[in-house]
Motif scaffolding. Structure first.
Motif, PDB file in Angstrom:
ATOM      1  N   VAL A 122      -6.903  -9.288   6.992  1.00 28.29           N
ATOM      2  CA  VAL A 122      -6.457  -7.942   6.650  1.00 28.29           C
ATOM      3  C   VAL A 122      -7.228  -7.448   5.428  1.00 28.29           C
ATOM      4  CG1 VAL A 122      -4.461  -6.504   6.118  1.00 28.29           C
ATOM      5  CG2 VAL A 122      -4.152  -8.606   7.440  1.00 28.29           C
ATOM      6  N   PRO A 123      -7.816  -6.266   5.488  1.00 21.49           N
ATOM      7  CA  PRO A 123      -8.494  -5.739   4.295  1.00 21.49           C
ATOM      8  C   PRO A 123      -7.510  -5.435   3.181  1.00 21.49           C
ATOM      9  CG  PRO A 123      -8.397  -4.079   6.020  1.00 21.49           C
ATOM     10  CD  PRO A 123      -7.901  -5.338   6.636  1.00 21.49           C
ATOM     11  N   ILE A 124      -7.972  -5.608   1.944  1.00 20.89           N
ATOM     12  CA  ILE A 124      -7.179  -5.258   0.769  1.00 20.89           C
ATOM     13  C   ILE A 124      -7.969  -4.271  -0.083  1.00 20.89           C
ATOM     14  CG2 ILE A 124      -5.781  -7.343   0.784  1.00 20.89           C
ATOM     15  CD1 ILE A 124      -7.628  -8.579  -1.261  1.00 20.89           C
ATOM     16  N   ASP A 125      -7.379  -3.838  -1.190  1.00 21.36           N
ATOM     17  CA  ASP A 125      -7.879  -2.652  -1.876  1.00 21.36           C
ATOM     18  C   ASP A 125      -9.233  -2.823  -2.554  1.00 21.36           C
ATOM     19  OD1 ASP A 125      -5.538  -0.933  -1.435  1.00 21.36           O
ATOM     20  OD2 ASP A 125      -4.506  -2.403  -2.667  1.00 21.36           O
ATOM     21  N   ALA A 126      -9.418  -3.924  -3.278  1.00 21.79           N
ATOM     22  CA  ALA A 126     -10.591  -3.991  -4.146  1.00 21.79           C
ATOM     23  C   ALA A 126     -10.945  -5.436  -4.461  1.00 21.79           C
ATOM     24  CB  ALA A 126     -10.316  -3.243  -5.453  1.00 21.79           C
ATOM     25  N   LEU A 127     -12.201  -5.655  -4.810  1.00 24.38           N
ATOM     26  CA  LEU A 127     -12.601  -6.941  -5.372  1.00 24.38           C
ATOM     27  C   LEU A 127     -12.100  -7.035  -6.807  1.00 24.38           C
ATOM     28  CD1 LEU A 127     -16.310  -7.503  -4.269  1.00 24.38           C
ATOM     29  CD2 LEU A 127     -14.337  -8.934  -3.704  1.00 24.38           C
ATOM     30  N   PHE A 128     -11.647  -8.225  -7.182  1.00 27.47           N
ATOM     31  CA  PHE A 128     -11.221  -8.445  -8.553  1.00 27.47           C
ATOM     32  C   PHE A 128     -12.439  -8.471  -9.462  1.00 27.47           C
ATOM     33  CE2 PHE A 128      -9.961 -11.606 -11.901  1.00 27.47           C
ATOM     34  CZ  PHE A 128      -9.165 -10.721 -12.607  1.00 27.47           C
ATOM     35  N   ALA A 129     -12.402  -7.669 -10.527  1.00 30.68           N
ATOM     36  CA  ALA A 129     -13.557  -7.493 -11.402  1.00 30.68           C
ATOM     37  C   ALA A 129     -13.560  -8.423 -12.608  1.00 30.68           C
ATOM     38  CB  ALA A 129     -13.621  -6.045 -11.881  1.00 30.68           C
ATOM     39  N   ALA A 157       0.828  -1.204   0.000  1.00 32.92           N
ATOM     40  CA  ALA A 157       0.000   0.000   0.000  1.00 32.92           C
ATOM     41  C   ALA A 157       0.866   1.258   0.000  1.00 32.92           C
ATOM     42  CB  ALA A 157      -0.925  -0.003   1.219  1.00 32.92           C
ATOM     43  N   GLU A 158       1.921   1.249   0.798  1.00 37.09           N
ATOM     44  CA  GLU A 158       2.810   2.408   0.881  1.00 37.09           C
ATOM     45  C   GLU A 158       3.558   2.657  -0.423  1.00 37.09           C
ATOM     46  OE1 GLU A 158       5.276   1.362   4.143  1.00 37.09           O
ATOM     47  OE2 GLU A 158       3.664   1.608   5.635  1.00 37.09           O
ATOM     48  N   HIS A 159       3.704   1.624  -1.234  1.00 39.89           N
ATOM     49  CA  HIS A 159       4.460   1.751  -2.483  1.00 39.89           C
ATOM     50  C   HIS A 159       3.559   1.727  -3.715  1.00 39.89           C
ATOM     51  CE1 HIS A 159       7.604   0.716   0.417  1.00 39.89           C
ATOM     52  NE2 HIS A 159       8.446   1.299  -0.420  1.00 39.89           N
ATOM     53  N   GLY A 160       2.272   1.960  -3.515  1.00 36.20           N
ATOM     54  CA  GLY A 160       1.370   2.175  -4.633  1.00 36.20           C
ATOM     55  C   GLY A 160       0.960   0.949  -5.411  1.00 36.20           C
ATOM     56  N   VAL A 161       1.035  -0.226  -4.791  1.00 36.94           N
ATOM     57  CA  VAL A 161       0.641  -1.460  -5.471  1.00 36.94           C
ATOM     58  C   VAL A 161      -0.772  -1.842  -5.046  1.00 36.94           C
ATOM     59  CG1 VAL A 161       1.162  -3.897  -5.833  1.00 36.94           C
ATOM     60  CG2 VAL A 161       3.034  -2.247  -5.583  1.00 36.94           C
ATOM     61  N   THR A 162      -1.667  -1.996  -5.997  1.00 34.93           N
ATOM     62  CA  THR A 162      -3.052  -2.351  -5.710  1.00 34.93           C
ATOM     63  C   THR A 162      -3.195  -3.863  -5.571  1.00 34.93           C
ATOM     64  OG1 THR A 162      -3.848  -0.436  -6.948  1.00 34.93           O
ATOM     65  CG2 THR A 162      -5.430  -2.198  -6.521  1.00 34.93           C
ATOM     66  N   ILE A 163      -3.927  -4.294  -4.553  1.00 38.74           N
ATOM     67  CA  ILE A 163      -4.221  -5.711  -4.339  1.00 38.74           C
ATOM     68  C   ILE A 163      -5.706  -5.944  -4.580  1.00 38.74           C
ATOM     69  CG2 ILE A 163      -4.110  -7.654  -2.749  1.00 38.74           C
ATOM     70  CD1 ILE A 163      -2.035  -6.148  -1.134  1.00 38.74           C
ATOM     71  N   TYR A 164      -5.991  -6.902  -5.447  1.00 41.60           N
ATOM     72  CA  TYR A 164      -7.366  -7.271  -5.784  1.00 41.60           C
ATOM     73  C   TYR A 164      -7.648  -8.665  -5.207  1.00 41.60           C
ATOM     74  CZ  TYR A 164      -6.421  -3.755  -9.408  1.00 41.60           C
ATOM     75  OH  TYR A 164      -6.036  -2.615 -10.085  1.00 41.60           O
ATOM     76  N   GLY A 165      -8.810  -8.853  -4.601  1.00 49.28           N
ATOM     77  CA  GLY A 165      -9.182 -10.146  -4.063  1.00 49.28           C
ATOM     78  C   GLY A 165     -10.271 -10.804  -4.880  1.00 49.28           C
ATOM     79  N   VAL A 166     -10.081 -12.079  -5.206  1.00 51.26           N
ATOM     80  CA  VAL A 166     -11.111 -12.845  -5.907  1.00 51.26           C
ATOM     81  C   VAL A 166     -12.133 -13.313  -4.866  1.00 51.26           C
ATOM     82  CG1 VAL A 166     -11.613 -14.899  -7.292  1.00 51.26           C
ATOM     83  CG2 VAL A 166      -9.504 -13.593  -7.699  1.00 51.26           C
TER      84      VAL A 166
END
Length: 256
Positions: A170-177, A146-155
């Motif tokens: 741990v929460p992550i950035d977004a659901l994988f679309a 997160a600090e280095h600008g990498v987005t994590i998507y969860g299926v």
């Protein structure tokens, strides 16, 4: 040319109780995207071509993206980790690398900051993996990205809850679309379903101890931890990882 590449480190070093026949039966026969290095040359092929290389596992290096240039120059042989696979994808202009359990931040002598994390920051390649390995500090690994600008998507969910165990939440950035990020980059996590994971979290301590002992003896941490999990679960941990890697390969094929 394949449309994505699959790491070989788990297949070479991490599935000690899985036979060659089981690997052949589990692997999609028309998928020729496993990548490794033999005699300083990048090799890509299916399971049938990979298996003779796997028989040399005890002598093979584990090659990350930082080590890859030297290994190629020296004519060495080894299996590629997630970051090493990402590096080859970048060399070949491919958008997607496939792994299973990936590295991060942890109490591991050789990789307190696993090269998988800087590779995700630096390389324009998406990594499709299962989860961060349970032996790591998963919250710290996610925070670093997160600090280095990498987005994590969860299926299927916007949380990372562990790999073989339910070892984190741990929460992550977004659901994988359902589509690859454009431009390529970021991390997609396709977790093992919680109900299929190993329920005895106490075994995690034994795996960490085995990894630390391997370090002290001058060997690799992760294969030793994987071996401890395998022995303790009668091979179930290896089967879970192989099944997850195959699922990731099939998802990658659908995406590409």
């Amino acid at each position: 040319m394949p449309s994505f590449l699959t790491e070989s480190a788990l297949l070479a070093h991490g599935l000690i109780s899985i036979s060659e026949d089981a690997l052949m039966a589990s692997w999609p026969s028309d998928f020729e995207n496993i990548v490794w290095v033999d005699g300083g040359k990048i090799c890509i092929g299916g399971m049938e071509r990979f298996l003779p290389f796997r028989r040399r596992a005890e002598s093979l290096l584990r090659i990350d993206w930082e080590r890859l240039p030297a290994v190629l120059a020296e004519g060495a042989c080894g299996a590629l980790t997630a970051s090493g696979t990402m590096a080859v994808c970048h060399m070949m202009g491919l958008p997607l690398a496939v792994s299973c359990g990936i590295g991060g931040i942890g109490d591991i002598r050789a990789e307190s900051l696993c090269p998988d994390l800087p590779a995700l920051q630096a390389l324009p390649v998406t990594l499709l993996a299962t989860a961060f390995k349970d032996v790591l500090d998963i919250p710290a690994s996610i925070a670093w990205l997160a600090e280095h600008g990498v987005t994590i998507y969860g299926v299927g969910e916007r949380r990372c809850t562990g790999y073989l165990f339910q070892s984190a939440d741990v929460p992550i950035d977004a659901l994988f679309a359902g589509k690859l990020p454009q431009p390529p980059g970021g991390l997609i996590l396709n977790p093992i379903p919680k109900q299929e994971r190993i329920g005895n979290i106490g075994l995690l301590t034994d795996g960490i101890a085995a990894g630390k002992q391997a370090e002290a003896d001058g060997h690799y941490y992760h294969p030793a931890a994987n071996a401890a999990f395998d022995y303790a679960t009668g091979g179930r941990s290896s089967r879970l990882q192989l099944e997850s890697l195959v699922k990731n390969v099939l998802l990658a094929d659908a995406l590409c």
